[in-house]
Design an enzyme around this catalytic site. Structure first.
Site, short mmCIF file in Angstrom:
data_model
loop_
_atom_site.label_atom_id
_atom_site.label_comp_id
_atom_site.label_asym_id
_atom_site.label_seq_id
_atom_site.Cartn_x
_atom_site.Cartn_y
_atom_site.Cartn_z
N TRP A 290 3.35 11.28 4.06
CA TRP A 290 4.52 10.42 3.87
C TRP A 290 4.95 10.44 2.40
CZ3 TRP A 290 5.28 6.25 0.64
CH2 TRP A 290 6.41 5.47 0.86
N HIS A 291 3.99 10.57 1.49
CA HIS A 291 4.29 10.49 0.07
C HIS A 291 5.05 11.71 -0.44
CE1 HIS A 291 1.44 7.15 0.08
NE2 HIS A 291 1.96 6.80 -1.08
N GLY A 292 4.89 12.85 0.19
CA GLY A 292 5.61 14.00 -0.31
C GLY A 292 5.25 15.28 0.39
#
Length: 484
Positions: free
Chosen positions: A325-327
């Site tokens: 989700w973060h990247g």
């Protein structure tokens, strides 16, 4: 628009005055103002991406109405799938398309088969991961009959784009935030004080703590091959402090700003670096995201129920997805995977829910075992942060290898002596840690001691404001989580 910019310092008082003095008598008018203000706030960065927020808003608003009008299981599932496909589809195209294409090319290249594929020059819209998850919570909760769909489009659109938490959270549940747009809102002194206090401390975390750590972190991670082990360890520790100050600072400003307008947002951080194991850390770090994944992914997968294999699978999925989700980078997946490895032993031995209260509760100092547990947990978290901060998996492993095999374990730097200038930052960080420690049992940073002594409390406000003014730059620096 950045919270730490001069534009925001003009924008906020203007919207505040219009909200409470011009449109005070009409909830509908206040909601219209918040919607316009939120679109101006987001459009200040790039007005073209307002169409994405509007499109996502229209889809989930329509899906909610259709879900409320249908009781057929198949139709309802189809409507939920539409919401999932649209929101996750937008996220996939803008955030992950190039990652998947490049990973596909690299995978075939590893076995000697060259592949040609087209990647897109895509600009990642600020905050897309945050507002897509927020709108998804609405569709899922309506589908589960936990929330009634709204017919008030203005209120719903204002909920989706609410400017204090639009681009970096907290990720609000529709069941908590949306009903607040239908209630009469009145301004109180206590509400204003708590809001301004949180904004002040959030700015201190960002402008004074995070932004002063950033130059050292950037230099050490960029030139890691030229520094000795102590410096590399220092770089990882400073990044741990930087990302906490940056992200929790944003959350504090967002929550405080929302309170100035009569809204209560969920707490997003509860002093996570005083955690005694990884389970406690994740109950205190980015709470809005971890609880979102818990309720909408982990529990539907079976949670902690089932056999050992199923529990292992669920934990691994939740942490890897959280990392992803973060990247769009393998470094984030590795970061999530590491936290899964740290968490799994706690789950198997039934210790993941061991610490539910604040450390050293009703005491000034922790016990020796508590102090060791805090240091051990911080060391694990900081080690994982190396992958989060690194540009690539290779960069992360090289950084760690340089720590382990450094030939010089004593000198602070093998390249320059400029790091001697870090001593004032150390003093600042000690001051920060003292504030955090004496606030750990409270939602806000002013501890019980200062709460009962107005002279010391206002002296603390003055000191924080002085630090902020002295640290302010003409050009505001972006928040780290804007890239997610």
């Amino acid at each position: 628009m950045l919270f730490n910019s001069f534009e925001f310092f003009i924008f906020l008082p203007v919207v505040f005055c219009l909200y409470w003095f011009v449109f005070k008598r009409s909830i509908k008018a206040q909601n219209v103002l918040l919607l316009i203000a939120s679109y101006v706030f987001y459009g200040w960065w790039d007005w073209r991406f307002l169409s994405l927020i509007l499109f996502s808003t229209l889809v989930d608003y329509a899906v909610g109405l259709k879900l409320g009008a249908s009781e057929k299981k198949g139709v309802r599932k189809g409507l939920l799938v539409i919401s999932l496909l649209v929101n996750l589809g937008l996220l996939g195209v803008f955030k992950y398309y190039n990652f998947f294409v490049e990973s596909w090319i690299d995978a075939w290249g590893a076995v000697g088969i060259p592949m040609n594929a087209t990647t897109l020059n895509i600009i990642l819209p600020v905050g897309i991961s945050f507002y897509t998850f927020q709108t998804l919570s609405y569709s899922i909760d309506v589908y589960r009959n936990k929330l009634q769909p709204t017919r008030n489009f203005i209120a719903f659109a204002a909920f989706v784009s609410f400017f204090p938490q639009l681009v970096a959270g907290p990720i609000e549940r529709a069941s908590n935030l949306l009903p607040q747009f239908f209630k009469d809102r009145s301004f109180t002194y206590d509400q204003g004080v708590t809001g301004m206090r949180m904004i002040l401390y959030g700015l201190f975390k960002k402008v004074v703590i995070a932004d002063n750590c950033a130059p050292y972190v950037d230099d050490i991670f960029l030139n890691y091959s030229e520094y000795s082990s102590p410096v590399l360890v220092l770089g990882a520790v400073l990044f741990a402090v930087q990302i906490y100050g940056d992200f929790s600072g944003y959350s504090d400003i967002a929550i405080g700003t929302a309170r100035l307008f009569g809204f209560n947002l969920m707490t997003n951080f509860r002093y996570p670096y005083f955690s005694r194991n990884i389970g406690e850390f994740w109950r205190r770090w980015h709470i809005s995201l971890s609880t979102w994944f818990r309720d909408y992914l982990y529990i539907p997968l079976g949670g902690s129920r089932g056999n050992t294999y199923q529990q292992l699978r669920n934990v691994l999925i939740i942490f890897v997805v959280s990392g992803f989700w973060h990247g769009a980078n393998w470094t984030f997946i590795a970061w999530g995977g590491l936290h899964a490895l740290f968490f799994i032993p706690l789950l198997f031995f039934g210790r993941n829910r061991k610490y539910l209260n604040a450390v050293a509760e009703d005491r000034i100092f922790p016990h020796f075992k508590e102090a060791l547990a805090i240091l051990g947990t911080f060391a694990m978290v900081t080690f994982a942060w190396i992958f989060f901060r690194a540009d690539s998996i290779t960069h992360a492993f090289d950084y760690i290898r340089s720590i382990v095999i450094s030939e010089d374990y004593t000198s602070l730097s093998t390249k320059t002596t400029y790091l001697i200038n870090i001593k004032p930052l150390f003093l600042l960080l000690i001051f920060f840690m003292i504030i955090e420690w004496f606030s750990r049992e409270r939602e806000q940073f002013v501890g019980q001691f200062l709460q009962q002594r107005s002279v010391l409390r206002y002296a603390m406000y003055f000191v924080l404001m002085l630090f902020i003014i002295l640290s302010f730059n003409n050009e505001a620096t972006s928040f780290i989580y804007f890239q997610f």
